[in-house]
Design a protein around this motif. Structure first.
Motif, short mmCIF file in Angstrom:
data_model
loop_
_atom_site.label_atom_id
_atom_site.label_comp_id
_atom_site.label_asym_id
_atom_site.label_seq_id
_atom_site.Cartn_x
_atom_site.Cartn_y
_atom_site.Cartn_z
N ARG A 29 36.88 25.04 64.90
CA ARG A 29 37.70 24.45 63.84
C ARG A 29 36.88 23.51 62.97
NH1 ARG A 29 41.61 24.13 68.01
NH2 ARG A 29 41.20 21.89 68.31
N GLU A 30 36.00 22.73 63.59
CA GLU A 30 35.16 21.81 62.82
C GLU A 30 34.20 22.58 61.91
OE1 GLU A 30 33.22 18.77 64.99
OE2 GLU A 30 35.06 17.99 65.89
N LEU A 31 33.65 23.67 62.41
CA LEU A 31 32.76 24.49 61.59
C LEU A 31 33.52 25.10 60.42
CD1 LEU A 31 30.68 26.34 64.34
CD2 LEU A 31 29.95 24.40 62.96
N LEU A 32 34.71 25.59 60.69
CA LEU A 32 35.52 26.20 59.63
C LEU A 32 35.92 25.16 58.58
CD1 LEU A 32 37.72 28.48 61.90
CD2 LEU A 32 36.07 29.28 60.21
N ALA A 33 36.24 23.96 59.04
CA ALA A 33 36.61 22.89 58.10
C ALA A 33 35.40 22.52 57.23
CB ALA A 33 37.11 21.67 58.86
N LEU A 34 34.22 22.52 57.83
CA LEU A 34 33.01 22.21 57.07
C LEU A 34 32.75 23.28 56.01
CD1 LEU A 34 30.53 20.48 56.59
CD2 LEU A 34 29.41 21.63 58.50
N ALA A 35 32.91 24.54 56.41
CA ALA A 35 32.74 25.64 55.45
C ALA A 35 33.75 25.51 54.31
CB ALA A 35 32.89 26.98 56.15
N ALA A 36 34.99 25.18 54.66
CA ALA A 36 36.03 25.05 53.64
C ALA A 36 35.72 23.91 52.67
CB ALA A 36 37.38 24.82 54.31
N SER A 37 35.10 22.83 53.17
CA SER A 37 34.78 21.70 52.31
C SER A 37 33.77 22.07 51.23
CB SER A 37 34.26 20.52 53.14
OG SER A 37 32.93 20.76 53.62
N TYR A 38 33.00 23.12 51.48
CA TYR A 38 32.04 23.63 50.50
C TYR A 38 32.62 24.77 49.67
CZ TYR A 38 27.89 21.10 52.15
OH TYR A 38 26.97 20.13 52.46
N GLY A 39 33.87 25.13 49.96
CA GLY A 39 34.46 26.28 49.28
C GLY A 39 33.87 27.59 49.75
N CYS A 40 33.42 27.62 50.99
CA CYS A 40 32.71 28.79 51.51
C CYS A 40 33.37 29.38 52.75
CB CYS A 40 31.26 28.42 51.83
SG CYS A 40 30.30 27.84 50.43
N LEU A 41 34.65 29.15 52.90
CA LEU A 41 35.33 29.64 54.09
C LEU A 41 35.58 31.14 54.01
CD1 LEU A 41 36.81 29.02 56.76
CD2 LEU A 41 38.89 28.65 55.39
N LEU A 42 35.20 31.85 55.06
CA LEU A 42 35.54 33.26 55.19
C LEU A 42 36.95 33.35 55.77
CD1 LEU A 42 32.16 34.65 56.61
CD2 LEU A 42 33.08 34.99 54.31
N LEU A 55 29.53 30.74 62.95
CA LEU A 55 28.22 30.46 62.36
C LEU A 55 27.52 31.74 61.92
CD1 LEU A 55 26.03 28.39 61.64
CD2 LEU A 55 25.16 28.66 63.97
N LEU A 56 27.53 32.75 62.77
CA LEU A 56 26.84 34.00 62.46
C LEU A 56 27.39 34.66 61.21
CD1 LEU A 56 24.92 36.35 63.08
CD2 LEU A 56 26.64 37.24 64.68
N GLU A 57 28.70 34.78 61.11
CA GLU A 57 29.29 35.48 59.98
C GLU A 57 29.08 34.71 58.67
OE1 GLU A 57 30.39 38.56 60.01
OE2 GLU A 57 29.77 38.58 62.12
N HIS A 58 29.13 33.39 58.73
CA HIS A 58 28.85 32.62 57.52
C HIS A 58 27.37 32.71 57.15
CE1 HIS A 58 32.89 30.95 58.12
NE2 HIS A 58 32.82 30.57 56.85
N ALA A 59 26.49 32.77 58.14
CA ALA A 59 25.06 32.93 57.85
C ALA A 59 24.79 34.28 57.20
CB ALA A 59 24.25 32.79 59.15
N LYS A 60 25.46 35.32 57.66
CA LYS A 60 25.30 36.64 57.05
C LYS A 60 25.73 36.62 55.59
CE LYS A 60 25.92 39.53 61.20
NZ LYS A 60 26.85 40.50 61.85
N GLU A 61 26.86 35.98 55.33
CA GLU A 61 27.36 35.93 53.96
C GLU A 61 26.43 35.08 53.08
OE1 GLU A 61 29.82 36.73 50.69
OE2 GLU A 61 29.57 37.69 52.66
#
Length: 229
Positions: A29-42, A55-61
């Motif tokens: 959840r913390e990782l997803l919230a961090l991604a969302a704060s950058y506008g980068c949530l999958l 982490l893996l799926e966001h790294a791929k994107e």
């Protein structure tokens, strides 16, 4: 022999010290919230409870987008956050019953032992040292790669963990608890044994093609004692 780390050797994200069954969903959840704060949530990962998969799926994107800009920064910070959590978790990891006995038994026969994991190498080594197991692993301890897209199921980590003294991949054996472990082993032609403490996890391993699947590492201890002279 090549071991996955989290699961077959310890439960890295055991959450008893925080009053939780596992810290993995909290970290995810913390990782997803961090991604969302950058506008980068999958969006498809919005309910994911596996921090490594997040982490893996966001790294791929991020890599698909060139590895720069908001996606690159988000992935870098997500990695740093997970690194910190894993180093902390290493102090509270719970040893998997039977794992230490199996490792010491196999090491005592002169076999080579390696680790390949998607967890941070520091966390792995801290756990091994705490459990007095570090000396049993004469082979590489391969942690999370610099290129996050090479995390399992990519076969790259397994190729790094193999030892020429032990022969080719067919002369090695991987023990893991995830479908990605099984897929990575198959990709390099390495035999695979599965372990999972939960019935659903064992079912997934069998569906992925694992022939030998056990619910406790103690079963491997018994099998090894019966097979060894």
């Amino acid at each position: 022999m090549v071991f996955d780390f989290d699961g077959p050797i310890v439960r890295l994200f055991a959450g008893a010290y925080l009053g939780l069954p596992s810290t993995a969903p909290l970290i995810a959840r913390e990782l997803l919230a961090l991604a969302a704060s950058y506008g980068c949530l999958l969006d498809e990962l919005g309910e994911c409870t596996d921090p490594l998969l997040v982490l893996l799926e966001h790294a791929k994107e991020a890599k698909r987008r060139g590895g720069e800009g908001a996606w690159g920064r988000a992935t870098s910070e997500m990695r740093n956050l997970l690194d910190a959590w894993e180093r902390k978790s290493a102090e509270h990891a719970e040893q998997t019953p039977g794992a230490a006995d199996f490792i010491r038994l196999w090491h005592g026969t002169g076999r080579h032992l390696s680790i390949v994991s998607s967890n941070h190498e520091d966390a792995i080594v801290r756990c091994l040292e705490r459990e007095a197991l570090r000396g049993c692993f004469d082979g590489p301890v391969v942690g999370r790669p610099d290129d996050l897209t090479r995390m399992k199921p990519d076969p790259w980590p397994l190729r790094q963990a193999m030892m020429s003294e032990a022969g080719g991949p067919e002369s090695h054996l991987m023990i893991g608890d995830s479908v990605t472990d099984c897929q990575a082993a198959r990709a390099v032609g390495m035999p695979f044994w599965g372990y999972h403490r939960n019935p659903d996890g064992r079912r997934r391993l069998r569906e992925a093609g694992a022939v030998e699947v056990v619910e406790t590492m103690v079963q491997f201890v018994v099998a090894a004692q019966e097979a060894l002279p």
